[in-house]
Design a protein around this motif. Sequence first.
Motif, PDB file in Angstrom:
ATOM      1  N   GLN A   1      -3.761   4.741  -0.247  1.00 25.95           N
ATOM      2  CA  GLN A   1      -4.892   5.556  -0.693  1.00 25.95           C
ATOM      3  C   GLN A   1      -6.081   4.671  -1.076  1.00 25.95           C
ATOM      4  OE1 GLN A   1      -4.880   8.727  -0.466  1.00 25.95           O
ATOM      5  NE2 GLN A   1      -6.854   9.149  -1.415  1.00 25.95           N
TER       6      GLN A   1
ATOM      7  N   GLY B   1     -10.970   3.507  -8.478  1.00 23.41           N
ATOM      8  CA  GLY B   1     -10.115   3.346  -7.288  1.00 23.41           C
ATOM      9  C   GLY B   1      -9.748   1.876  -7.105  1.00 23.41           C
TER      10      GLY B   1
ATOM     11  N   HIS C   1      -7.680   8.612   4.095  1.00 24.32           N
ATOM     12  CA  HIS C   1      -7.908   8.797   2.654  1.00 24.32           C
ATOM     13  C   HIS C   1      -7.665  10.271   2.259  1.00 24.32           C
ATOM     14  CE1 HIS C   1      -9.342   6.875  -0.980  1.00 24.32           C
ATOM     15  NE2 HIS C   1     -10.162   7.887  -1.233  1.00 24.32           N
ATOM     16  N   HIS C   2      -8.086  11.195   3.124  1.00 24.08           N
ATOM     17  CA  HIS C   2      -7.902  12.629   2.825  1.00 24.08           C
ATOM     18  C   HIS C   2      -6.436  13.035   2.987  1.00 24.08           C
ATOM     19  CE1 HIS C   2     -12.246  14.264   3.063  1.00 24.08           C
ATOM     20  NE2 HIS C   2     -12.273  12.975   2.825  1.00 24.08           N
TER      21      HIS C   2
ATOM     22  N   MET D   1     -19.018   9.731  -8.167  1.00 26.29           N
ATOM     23  CA  MET D   1     -18.339   8.925  -7.148  1.00 26.29           C
ATOM     24  C   MET D   1     -18.509   7.416  -7.371  1.00 26.29           C
ATOM     25  SD  MET D   1     -16.474  10.671  -5.215  1.00 26.29           S
ATOM     26  CE  MET D   1     -16.097   9.710  -3.757  1.00 26.29           C
TER      27      MET D   1
ATOM     28  N   ASP E   1     -18.514   9.167   2.486  1.00 25.12           N
ATOM     29  CA  ASP E   1     -18.694  10.622   2.489  1.00 25.12           C
ATOM     30  C   ASP E   1     -19.907  11.008   3.335  1.00 25.12           C
ATOM     31  OD1 ASP E   1     -20.778   9.798   0.931  1.00 25.12           O
ATOM     32  OD2 ASP E   1     -20.244  10.961  -0.840  1.00 25.12           O
TER      33      ASP E   1
ATOM     34  N   PRO F   1     -16.575  -0.569  -0.473  1.00 22.29           N
ATOM     35  CA  PRO F   1     -17.239  -1.875  -0.350  1.00 22.29           C
ATOM     36  C   PRO F   1     -17.134  -2.513   1.034  1.00 22.29           C
ATOM     37  CG  PRO F   1     -15.308  -1.988  -1.802  1.00 22.29           C
ATOM     38  CD  PRO F   1     -15.560  -0.543  -1.528  1.00 22.29           C
TER      39      PRO F   1
ATOM     40  N   PHE G   1      -3.780  11.511   0.579  1.00 20.73           N
ATOM     41  CA  PHE G   1      -3.814  12.031  -0.786  1.00 20.73           C
ATOM     42  C   PHE G   1      -2.862  13.223  -0.935  1.00 20.73           C
ATOM     43  CE2 PHE G   1      -5.586  14.458  -4.406  1.00 20.73           C
ATOM     44  CZ  PHE G   1      -5.310  13.510  -5.378  1.00 20.73           C
TER      45      PHE G   1
ATOM     46  N   GLY H   1      -9.654   3.821   0.956  1.00 28.14           N
ATOM     47  CA  GLY H   1     -10.915   4.118   0.259  1.00 28.14           C
ATOM     48  C   GLY H   1     -11.944   3.011   0.439  1.00 28.14           C
TER      49      GLY H   1
ATOM     50  N   THR I   1     -11.395   7.328   6.559  1.00 28.61           N
ATOM     51  CA  THR I   1     -11.720   8.460   5.681  1.00 28.61           C
ATOM     52  C   THR I   1     -10.690   9.582   5.882  1.00 28.61           C
ATOM     53  OG1 THR I   1     -14.042   7.842   5.922  1.00 28.61           O
ATOM     54  CG2 THR I   1     -13.615   9.949   4.893  1.00 28.61           C
TER      55      THR I   1
ATOM     56  N   HIS J   1     -15.641   6.765  -9.167  1.00 30.99           N
ATOM     57  CA  HIS J   1     -14.472   6.928  -8.288  1.00 30.99           C
ATOM     58  C   HIS J   1     -14.160   5.586  -7.606  1.00 30.99           C
ATOM     59  CE1 HIS J   1     -11.836   9.374  -5.630  1.00 30.99           C
ATOM     60  NE2 HIS J   1     -12.073   8.404  -4.766  1.00 30.99           N
TER      61      HIS J   1
HETATM   62  C1  HEM Z   1      -5.417   5.641  -5.782  1.00 24.75           C
HETATM   63  C2  HEM Z   1      -6.703   5.579  -5.513  1.00 24.75           C
HETATM   64  C3  HEM Z   1      -7.543   6.727  -5.005  1.00 24.75           C
HETATM   65  C4  HEM Z   1      -7.328   8.089  -5.023  1.00 24.75           C
HETATM   66  C5  HEM Z   1      -6.134   8.838  -5.578  1.00 24.75           C
HETATM   67  C6  HEM Z   1      -8.464   8.712  -4.370  1.00 24.75           C
HETATM   68  C7  HEM Z   1      -8.612  10.090  -4.159  1.00 24.75           C
HETATM   69  C8  HEM Z   1      -9.654  10.673  -3.481  1.00 24.75           C
HETATM   70  C9  HEM Z   1      -9.789  12.090  -3.234  1.00 24.75           C
HETATM   71  C10 HEM Z   1      -8.808  13.162  -3.692  1.00 24.75           C
HETATM   72  C11 HEM Z   1     -10.941  12.278  -2.517  1.00 24.75           C
HETATM   73  C12 HEM Z   1     -11.492  13.607  -2.015  1.00 24.75           C
HETATM   74  C13 HEM Z   1     -10.933  13.883  -0.654  1.00 24.75           C
HETATM   75  C14 HEM Z   1     -11.314  15.245  -0.166  1.00 24.75           C
HETATM   76  O1  HEM Z   1     -12.468  15.652  -0.352  1.00 24.75           O
HETATM   77  O2  HEM Z   1     -10.430  15.887   0.429  1.00 24.75           O
HETATM   78  C15 HEM Z   1     -11.536  10.987  -2.321  1.00 24.75           C
HETATM   79  C16 HEM Z   1     -12.713  10.755  -1.635  1.00 24.75           C
HETATM   80  C17 HEM Z   1     -13.304   9.523  -1.509  1.00 24.75           C
HETATM   81  N1  HEM Z   1     -12.826   8.325  -2.009  1.00 24.75           N
HETATM   82 FE1  HEM Z   1     -11.121   8.045  -3.011  1.00 24.75          FE
HETATM   83  N2  HEM Z   1      -9.357   7.741  -3.989  1.00 24.75           N
HETATM   84  C18 HEM Z   1      -8.828   6.515  -4.377  1.00 24.75           C
HETATM   85  C19 HEM Z   1      -9.390   5.277  -4.193  1.00 24.75           C
HETATM   86  C20 HEM Z   1     -10.625   5.067  -3.624  1.00 24.75           C
HETATM   87  C21 HEM Z   1     -11.264   3.765  -3.481  1.00 24.75           C
HETATM   88  C22 HEM Z   1     -10.655   2.422  -3.919  1.00 24.75           C
HETATM   89  C23 HEM Z   1     -12.448   3.972  -2.873  1.00 24.75           C
HETATM   90  C24 HEM Z   1     -13.514   2.981  -2.508  1.00 24.75           C
HETATM   91  C25 HEM Z   1     -13.591   1.775  -3.012  1.00 24.75           C
HETATM   92  C26 HEM Z   1     -12.569   5.389  -2.606  1.00 24.75           C
HETATM   93  C27 HEM Z   1     -13.625   5.998  -1.965  1.00 24.75           C
HETATM   94  C28 HEM Z   1     -13.723   7.327  -1.659  1.00 24.75           C
HETATM   95  C29 HEM Z   1     -14.815   7.903  -0.881  1.00 24.75           C
HETATM   96  C30 HEM Z   1     -15.994   7.133  -0.281  1.00 24.75           C
HETATM   97  C31 HEM Z   1     -14.542   9.277  -0.793  1.00 24.75           C
HETATM   98  C32 HEM Z   1     -15.385  10.334  -0.092  1.00 24.75           C
HETATM   99  C33 HEM Z   1     -14.802  10.665   1.243  1.00 24.75           C
HETATM  100  C34 HEM Z   1     -15.352  11.989   1.766  1.00 24.75           C
HETATM  101  O3  HEM Z   1     -15.966  12.744   1.016  1.00 24.75           O
HETATM  102  O4  HEM Z   1     -15.097  12.271   2.930  1.00 24.75           O
HETATM  103  N3  HEM Z   1     -11.439   6.035  -3.086  1.00 24.75           N
HETATM  104  N4  HEM Z   1     -10.726  10.019  -2.919  1.00 24.75           N
END
Ligand code: HEM
Length: 231
Positions: free
Chosen positions: A125, A56, A158-159, A49, A134, A141, A162, A129, A155, A52
Motif C-alpha cells: 500500500q 503514509g 493503491h486503490h 492529502m 490523484d 514523491p 487497500f 503510494g 494508483t 496523507h
Molecule cells: C499504509 C499506507 C497507506 C494507506 C492505508 C493509504 C490509503 C489510501 C486510500 C484509502 C486512498 C483513497 C483511495 C480511493 O479513493 O479509493 C489513498 C489515496 C492516495 N494515496 Fe494513499 N495510502 C497509504 C500510503 C500512501 C503513501 C505513502 C503515499 C505517497 C507518498 C500515498 C499517496 C496517495 C495518493 C496520491 C492518493 C490519491 C490517489 C487517487 O485519488 O487516485 N498513500 N490512499
Amino acid sequence: MPDLLRAHMSTTKKYAIKVWDISIRIFHWSLVAGIGFLWFSGEEGGNIMTWHVYIGCAMLGLIVYRIFWGIIGSPYARFSEFFKRPSHTFTYLKNILKGEKTDYLGHNPLGGWMVIILMILIFTQAFSGLFSSDDIFTEGPFYSLISSKTSELFTSIHHLNFNVLLAAIALHIGAVAYHVLIKKEALIKSMLTGEKQSPRPSRINTRPNYFFMLLSASVAATVVYLLISQA
Ligand code: HEM
Ligand code: HEM
C-alpha cells in the motif's frame, strides 16, 4: 502447608511474562492510528492529502523498523520465533478444530502468517503510494520518475490493495475477538501492557537490546526523512 494445597497453588500460579516489548506496542498502535487516518484522508482528499503523504511515508518507516526488529529484536518479536512452516500451521489448525488446547506465548502459527500478510499488504500500500497521483494536486514523491501510464498502474494498485488490506484487518480483528471473547485470553491487554500470563516462568530473557532498538529506529527514521524530503 499441606502438600495438596501446595500442588494446587503451583498449578494455578501464573507468571507475568513480558512478551511484547515497548517498540512492538508502539509499532502496533501507531499502525492502527496511522491506517485509520490514511483511510479517512484518502477518501476525503483535498488539503489533508499533504498529511496523507507524510503519514503514509511514516507507515513505510514502521514496516522498515519491524523488518529489522524481526531479525535483531526481542525474542518473541523475531520472525524465527513465530514464522512456522505450512505443515506445522495445518497441524495447529487441525488441533484447534478438534478443540485441543494449544499454548503459545508469542504469536500462534496462524497469527504469525497473519502478521506477515498484514506487513506485506501495508508495504504494498505504502510503496504503491510513492508513485500514485490523484491527477489534481497530490502525488507521491517518486511520481515524476515514471511514465503516467505506470503511475496509473500504481494508483490502481493503491486503490485495489487497500480493499484487500481492509479485508485482512477485518480478519485480524475477528481472530483477536475470537481469542478474547470465546477463548477468554486477554490479548488486547497484552498488546497494551506487553505482558502475558503463563503457568510456567520464562526460560528465556525477554529483555530487548535497546542499542539494537535505537539502531533499527534510526534506520527507519532515515528512510522516512529521505522520502518526506522528496515529497
Ligand atoms: C499504509 C499506507 C497507506 C494507506 C492505508 C493509504 C490509503 C489510501 C486510500 C484509502 C486512498 C483513497 C483511495 C480511493 O479513493 O479509493 C489513498 C489515496 C492516495 N494515496 Fe494513499 N495510502 C497509504 C500510503 C500512501 C503513501 C505513502 C503515499 C505517497 C507518498 C500515498 C499517496 C496517495 C495518493 C496520491 C492518493 C490519491 C490517489 C487517487 O485519488 O487516485 N498513500 N490512499
Ligand atoms: C489498522 C488495524 C490493525 C493493523 C494493521 C494491525 C496489525 C497487527 C500486526 C502487524 C500485529 C503483529 C504485531 C507484531 O508482532 O509486530 C498485530 C498483533 C495484534 N493486534 Fe493488531 N492490527 C490492527 C488492529 C488491531 C485492533 C483494532 C486490535 C484490538 C482490538 C488489535 C489487536 C492485536 C493483538 C491483540 C495482537 C497480538 C496478537 C497475539 O497475541 O498474537 N489489532 N496487529
